[in-house]
Design an enzyme around this catalytic site. Structure first.
Site, short mmCIF file in Angstrom:
data_model
loop_
_atom_site.label_atom_id
_atom_site.label_comp_id
_atom_site.label_asym_id
_atom_site.label_seq_id
_atom_site.Cartn_x
_atom_site.Cartn_y
_atom_site.Cartn_z
CG ASN A 1 -2.02 1.04 1.14
OD1 ASN A 1 -1.90 1.99 0.39
ND2 ASN A 1 -3.06 0.88 1.93
CG ASP A 2 1.58 3.18 3.68
OD1 ASP A 2 0.51 3.69 3.27
OD2 ASP A 2 1.74 2.79 4.84
CB VAL A 3 5.95 0.54 -0.86
CG1 VAL A 3 6.49 0.33 0.54
CG2 VAL A 3 5.14 -0.65 -1.31
CB SER B 1 1.09 5.45 6.65
OG SER B 1 0.24 5.39 5.53
#
Lengths: 470, 102
Positions: A392-394, A433
């Protein structure tokens, strides 16, 4: 100096050289396995040297053999049985035990001196003992908490997420310092309060850290356990422990830095809470998704079948779903069909650097097919399909586009530059996050909701129905 | 005693500098095995535990404390090296198979 002691000294020197070569060799794929065995041999040599020189008597042998058999046996068993997906937790567990061992040694030495011999060790030894107890205890409880959080056994109580935790930790740290000073000046009553407060401090420091930051903390705790070993070396006056502990401590710090850089986080913000530590309720970049396209596994399979270049982006979701083998089967079908399949590995994908590499290696994905972020990023514009599996965040483009986003500046994979992006995800929940992912709203992005393994099995079935692999 | 301590501080300093130099550039593939291998090495406290046992004399408290400490350290060492080896074996078999397939 007896000849046995001379022999031990020689073995120790050789062991230090081999340990250093071992750590160095572990940083190259070609030599890594031999280097690991070299380091293990060095440790065995050091033990042999010590036993030859100390010449334990009958009863002592029993205690040595007992402890060694139980500890070594359980260690071997754990190493064999633990699933590859639980590697970060396993390292944390081993690490905690190393810290505990340093703590117990320091306790033993001070108890031996005060209780049995009735003497107070000199100031320098006392300082080493105090240091060893504090670092050992923090390493031990911190590692156990890290393991518990990664396994999902522990959740963080609300007040631990609030500002109160800083007050709690400051009070604890003060108590630790006070008890340490009292222990050093010779009050044996403060010994147990020291152990207790340092243990609580390890919990207090680790418990509030968010799941996404846990790898950094494990790496840091790994460094601490090196420091604890070095401190134990000062306590018993063994140079080999000091060198080996210092090497591990320093190397662990470097690795921690590498990980922090990969996440665009400073060590302070990881440890003391920052943007990513709390779910962003008021922060920018949160909010509802408005423009989501979802699609079926059949559609996805059709697009994959017609593609020339496919890039897979694995994340923690892949590890949780244990979907690596199914993924490998899908990739095999596609490769036999003439599709090029590569894997884009973000430095902090998963719960530990290299987590995805280990996971994919377990499913026999050749490691030449794994591409690091810097190498794969320029290749996304020429990519037909990107398959994001539980990451997700990456892959959040906000990190590049939105200066107000807490993620801003973090290096990410530019997957949205590809022609089509499929995101396999369990639900619309945010990443660790807690930040909204703009990728999901891109025009070329389609969402496939479900467990990664189930979705991949369906895709596999659809690909077979299309005649692939026959 | 002070002389011995000073010498130990030198050892600490040089060991730390060596550790900083050893890990320059590591491919991400090896981060987890490296962490796990380094972690196994930090179990070197087993030497301190052994020393505690050999110096314990007849005291059952110290003998058992040393023995338990040795057990935890060896758990770290044996488990750490074996699990690292297990991870690294996977990389090797992956390479072999891809080489054979081409």
């Amino acid at each position: 100096m007896s000849s046995a002691e001379l022999f031990q000294g020689g073995l120790d020197l050789l062991a230090v050289a081999l340990l250093a070569l071992g750590i160095k060799g572990l940083s190259k794929i070609r030599s890594a396995r031999a280097a690991n065995q070299l380091a293990a041999t060095a440790m065995a040599m050091a033990v042999a040297g010590l036993l030859i020189s100390a010449q334990p008597t009958g009863v002592t042998w029993v205690w040595i053999a007992g402890g060694a058999a139980v500890g070594g046996g359980l260690g071997a068993l754990t190493a064999r049985l633990v699933p590859m997906t639980a590697m970060p937790e396993t390292v944390a567990l081993f690490n905690g035990c190393g810290g505990l061992s340093s703590l117990l040694v320091a306790l033993g030495v001070i108890l031996a001196a005060t209780r049995r011999d009735g003497v107070t060790p000199n100031l320098l030894v006392l300082i080493s003992i105090g240091f060893s107890i504090v670092v050992g205890a923090v390493t031990c409880t911190g590692s156990v908490v890290a393991m518990g959080k990664l396994q999902g056994w522990l959740s963080t109580p609300g007040w631990m997420m609030s500002r109160w935790r800083h007050g709690f930790n400051i009070v604890l740290a003060t108590v630790v310092l006070l008890a340490a000073v009292l222990t050093v000046v010779g009050s044996s009553d403060s010994l147990w309060p020291l152990v207790l407060s340092a243990s609580l401090l390890g919990i207090g420091l680790t418990l509030p850290v968010g799941g996404a930051d846990m790898p950094v903390v494990i790496s840091l705790l790994n460094s601490y356990s090196g420091v604890a070993a070095a401190a134990a070396g000062f306590v018993v006056g063994q140079r080999l422990l000091i060198v080996a502990g210092a090497m591990v401590g320093a190397a662990g710090l470097i690795l921690t830095q590498v990980m922090c850089a990969g996440m665009n986080r400073s060590l302070t913000s990881v440890l003391f809470g920052g943007a990513l530590g709390l779910p962003s309720t008021d922060g920018k970049g949160s909010g509802e998704y408005t423009n989501i396209t979802s699609c079926s596994a059949e559609e996805c399979a059709l697009t994959l079948e017609g593609a020339e270049r496919v890039v897979v982006v694995p994340g923690y979701g892949l590890a949780v779903a244990q979907a690596q083998h199914t993924l490998r089967e899908v990739a095999r079908l596609l490769e036999n069909h003439g599709v090029t399949v590569t894997y884009a590995i973000h430095p902090v994908a998963g719960r530990m650097p290299g987590h995805m590499n280990v996971l994919l290696a377990e499913a026999d994905v050749p490691y030449e097919h794994l591409k690091e972020m810097d190498i794969i990023n320029p290749e996304f514009p020429g990519t037909d399909v990107v398959l994001v599996l539980g990451a997700n965040d990456v892959v959040n483009p906000q990190a590049k586009t939105d200066p107000d986003s807490p993620l801003y500046g973090m290096p990410v994979l530019n997957v949205q530059a590809a022609r089509t992006v499929f995101v396999v995800k369990r639900g619309m929940s945010a990443g660790y996050s807690g930040i909204k992912n703009d990728l999901f709203e891109c025009d070329n992005t389609s969402m496939l909701f479900g467990d990664a393994k189930q979705v991949l099995s369906t895709i596999l079935g659809e690909l077979k129905a299309l005649g692939l692999g026959q | 005693m002070m002389e011995g301590f000073q010498e130990q501080l030198w050892v600490l300093l040089l060991g730390s500098l060596l550790g900083l130099e050893l890990i320059g550039k590591v491919p991400p593939t090896l981060h987890t095995p490296l962490m796990s291998g380094a972690n196994a090495i930090s179990g070197i406290t087993m030497l301190a535990a052994l020393t505690l046992i050999t110096r314990a004399g007849e005291s059952p408290l110290l003998l058992s404390l040393g023995s338990v400490s040795l057990g935890f350290a060896l758990f770290n060492v044996v488990g750490g090296f074996l699990v690292t080896d297990r991870m690294l074996t996977m990389f090797r078999s992956g390479r072999k198979r891809s080489g054979g397939g081409q």
